[in-house]
Write a protein that holds these residues in place. Structure first.
Motif, PDB file in Angstrom:
ATOM      1  N   MET A   1      30.680  13.859  79.336  1.00 40.82           N
ATOM      2  CA  MET A   1      30.190  15.101  79.922  1.00 40.82           C
ATOM      3  C   MET A   1      31.236  15.757  80.814  1.00 40.82           C
ATOM      4  N   GLN A   2      32.007  14.938  81.511  1.00 43.54           N
ATOM      5  CA  GLN A   2      32.961  15.481  82.469  1.00 43.54           C
ATOM      6  C   GLN A   2      34.027  16.347  81.801  1.00 43.54           C
ATOM      7  N   ASP A   3      34.441  15.969  80.587  1.00 43.18           N
ATOM      8  CA  ASP A   3      35.441  16.775  79.873  1.00 43.18           C
ATOM      9  C   ASP A   3      34.912  18.179  79.592  1.00 43.18           C
ATOM     10  N   TYR A   4      33.651  18.260  79.230  1.00 45.56           N
ATOM     11  CA  TYR A   4      33.048  19.572  78.978  1.00 45.56           C
ATOM     12  C   TYR A   4      32.933  20.374  80.272  1.00 45.56           C
ATOM     13  N   LEU A   5      32.594  19.684  81.350  1.00 44.88           N
ATOM     14  CA  LEU A   5      32.511  20.371  82.643  1.00 44.88           C
ATOM     15  C   LEU A   5      33.880  20.880  83.081  1.00 44.88           C
ATOM     16  N   ASN A   6      34.912  20.083  82.823  1.00 44.98           N
ATOM     17  CA  ASN A   6      36.270  20.518  83.179  1.00 44.98           C
ATOM     18  C   ASN A   6      36.657  21.777  82.405  1.00 44.98           C
ATOM     19  N   ALA A   7      36.284  21.803  81.122  1.00 46.99           N
ATOM     20  CA  ALA A   7      36.582  22.987  80.308  1.00 46.99           C
ATOM     21  C   ALA A   7      35.802  24.200  80.806  1.00 46.99           C
ATOM     22  N   LEU A   8      34.541  23.987  81.151  1.00 43.67           N
ATOM     23  CA  LEU A   8      33.726  25.095  81.660  1.00 43.67           C
ATOM     24  C   LEU A   8      34.224  25.573  83.018  1.00 43.67           C
ATOM     25  N   ASN A   9      34.750  24.658  83.816  1.00 47.58           N
ATOM     26  CA  ASN A   9      35.267  25.050  85.133  1.00 47.58           C
ATOM     27  C   ASN A   9      36.439  26.020  85.006  1.00 47.58           C
ATOM     28  N   ILE A  10      37.217  25.872  83.927  1.00 49.38           N
ATOM     29  CA  ILE A  10      38.312  26.822  83.681  1.00 49.38           C
ATOM     30  C   ILE A  10      37.739  28.220  83.464  1.00 49.38           C
ATOM     31  N   VAL A  11      36.650  28.277  82.697  1.00 48.77           N
ATOM     32  CA  VAL A  11      35.980  29.562  82.451  1.00 48.77           C
ATOM     33  C   VAL A  11      35.408  30.118  83.751  1.00 48.77           C
ATOM     34  N   PHE A  12      34.791  29.247  84.530  1.00 45.00           N
ATOM     35  CA  PHE A  12      34.186  29.695  85.790  1.00 45.00           C
ATOM     36  C   PHE A  12      35.248  30.201  86.771  1.00 45.00           C
ATOM     37  N   ASP A  13      36.403  29.534  86.793  1.00 42.63           N
ATOM     38  CA  ASP A  13      37.486  29.989  87.673  1.00 42.63           C
ATOM     39  C   ASP A  13      37.983  31.370  87.253  1.00 42.63           C
ATOM     40  N   TYR A  14      38.093  31.567  85.941  1.00 43.39           N
ATOM     41  CA  TYR A  14      38.530  32.877  85.439  1.00 43.39           C
ATOM     42  C   TYR A  14      37.480  33.943  85.733  1.00 43.39           C
ATOM     43  N   ASN A  15      36.225  33.524  85.714  1.00 44.40           N
ATOM     44  CA  ASN A  15      35.141  34.477  85.964  1.00 44.40           C
ATOM     45  C   ASN A  15      35.178  35.025  87.390  1.00 44.40           C
ATOM     46  N   LYS A  16      35.789  34.287  88.310  1.00 47.55           N
ATOM     47  CA  LYS A  16      35.893  34.772  89.686  1.00 47.55           C
ATOM     48  C   LYS A  16      36.680  36.079  89.748  1.00 47.55           C
ATOM     49  N   GLU A  17      37.575  36.278  88.778  1.00 47.42           N
ATOM     50  CA  GLU A  17      38.392  37.493  88.751  1.00 47.42           C
ATOM     51  C   GLU A  17      37.703  38.637  88.015  1.00 47.42           C
ATOM     52  N   ILE A  18      36.928  38.305  86.979  1.00 49.41           N
ATOM     53  CA  ILE A  18      36.349  39.371  86.149  1.00 49.41           C
ATOM     54  C   ILE A  18      34.852  39.566  86.368  1.00 49.41           C
ATOM     55  N   GLY A  19      34.158  38.508  86.780  1.00 48.87           N
ATOM     56  CA  GLY A  19      32.737  38.627  87.119  1.00 48.87           C
ATOM     57  C   GLY A  19      31.791  38.859  85.960  1.00 48.87           C
ATOM     58  N   HIS A  20      32.193  38.482  84.741  1.00 49.74           N
ATOM     59  CA  HIS A  20      31.330  38.710  83.582  1.00 49.74           C
ATOM     60  C   HIS A  20      30.038  37.892  83.631  1.00 49.74           C
ATOM     61  N   LEU A  21      30.088  36.743  84.287  1.00 49.90           N
ATOM     62  CA  LEU A  21      28.909  35.879  84.323  1.00 49.90           C
ATOM     63  C   LEU A  21      27.977  36.199  85.485  1.00 49.90           C
ATOM     64  N   ASP A  22      28.375  37.130  86.321  1.00 49.18           N
ATOM     65  CA  ASP A  22      27.534  37.480  87.467  1.00 49.18           C
ATOM     66  C   ASP A  22      26.286  38.216  86.984  1.00 49.18           C
ATOM     67  N   GLY A  23      25.162  37.538  87.060  1.00 45.40           N
ATOM     68  CA  GLY A  23      23.910  38.140  86.608  1.00 45.40           C
ATOM     69  C   GLY A  23      23.722  38.125  85.107  1.00 45.40           C
ATOM     70  N   ASN A  24      24.617  37.445  84.380  1.00 36.27           N
ATOM     71  CA  ASN A  24      24.529  37.371  82.919  1.00 36.27           C
ATOM     72  C   ASN A  24      24.566  35.915  82.468  1.00 36.27           C
ATOM     73  N   VAL A  25      24.312  35.703  81.185  1.00 34.92           N
ATOM     74  CA  VAL A  25      24.415  34.365  80.614  1.00 34.92           C
ATOM     75  C   VAL A  25      25.480  34.372  79.524  1.00 34.92           C
ATOM     76  N   ALA A  26      26.017  33.187  79.257  1.00 34.90           N
ATOM     77  CA  ALA A  26      27.046  33.035  78.228  1.00 34.90           C
ATOM     78  C   ALA A  26      26.557  32.045  77.181  1.00 34.90           C
ATOM     79  N   PRO A  27      26.086  32.525  76.031  1.00 37.40           N
ATOM     80  CA  PRO A  27      25.685  31.603  74.960  1.00 37.40           C
ATOM     81  C   PRO A  27      26.903  30.852  74.425  1.00 37.40           C
ATOM     82  N   ILE A  28      26.772  29.560  74.283  1.00 36.85           N
ATOM     83  CA  ILE A  28      27.842  28.739  73.718  1.00 36.85           C
ATOM     84  C   ILE A  28      27.328  28.115  72.427  1.00 36.85           C
TER      85      ILE A  28
END
Length: 251
Positions: A1-28
């Motif tokens: 599970m941790q490997d998947y969380l690490n990969a998602l954390n990269i997305v979350f870090d990038y989201n801090k700059e663009i804010g696409h996930l703010d108030g939205n969901v991301a289907p995977i």
């Protein structure tokens, strides 16, 4: 599970700059491990079992990958009904040809297509001629294979999903789940059920996610990820270090 969380954390870090996930969901759209570990992380987050799981995990919605479903179903059909397809293979290509126990996907698809198209041509005559065998178990097995299993495995992605036929797609996913359950197919006796459970729950509470999937079904596709995986596998080996694999992915 941790490997998947690490990969998602990269997305979350990038989201801090663009804010696409703010108030939205991301289907995977993912295979079974992708769905399982993300669902596991969501469960831990809501039960507060893991403090290391970021709150942004609630923005992620794991979904069933239709390409994985069709590939795994075709592979399992070939495995379960191998004697039938081996005879078909020898009839078409000659007795000297050898059909592998696990044929390559293109050959599996070819045999399924041959069986289905031939069955359409002769079904009416076969049913009339062998109507007295309707209660015979062998007859019923062949009828189910050609009438139900083969069409479902061929149509689930190429026809139903890609045409956006939502209701028929969901119905066929259910049929495939019952087959996987009967065959004790690891992982895929659970993955379709999780997807169906989500859909029925969203329908029950009138959540907009179900309607979004229904109207935009063809967009929830795992083909692009699988295509990239295939390209990477073709240019790397299991012994390659992570840095080399990442370099090939960038190229």
């Amino acid at each position: 599970m941790q490997d998947y969380l690490n990969a998602l954390n990269i997305v979350f870090d990038y989201n801090k700059e663009i804010g696409h996930l703010d108030g939205n969901v991301a289907p995977i759209v993912a295979d079974w491990p992708g769905q399982r570990y993300i669902r596991q992380a969501l469960t831990h987050f809501h039960k507060k079992n893991e403090n290391s799981i970021l709150k942004k995990i609630v923005s992620v919605v794991p979904l069933l990958g239709p390409l994985h479903v069709t590939l795994n179903t075709k592979e399992q059909v070939m495995k379960i009904y191998y004697p039938f397809f081996e005879k078909l293979f020898h009839f078409v290509f000659g007795e000297r040809k050898i059909l592998a126990k696990k044929p390559r996907p293109w050959r599996t698809n070819l045999l399924l297509e041959l069986a289905f198209t031939a069955w359409i041509e002769i079904k009416e005559h076969i049913v009339k001629k062998f109507i007295f065998l309707q209660k015979n178990i062998e007859y019923q097995v062949i009828m189910e294979l050609l009438d139900n299993i083969v069409p479902a495995s061929l149509d689930i992605y190429a026809l139903l999903f890609r045409s956006g036929s939502f209701d028929n797609y969901v119905e066929t996913i259910f049929r495939i789940w019952t087959l996987a359950l009967r065959w004790h197919r690891k992982n895929y006796n659970k993955a379709p059920l999780a997807f169906l459970s989500d859909l029925f729950y969203w329908e029950k509470i009138e959540h907009p996610m179900r309607e979004a999937i229904k109207k935009n079904l063809v967009q929830f596709n795992d083909y692009w990820v699988e295509n990239m995986h295939s390209r990477i596998r073709a240019t790397t080996s299991p012994k390659d270090a992570a840095d080399n694999i990442q370099k090939q992915a960038y190229l």
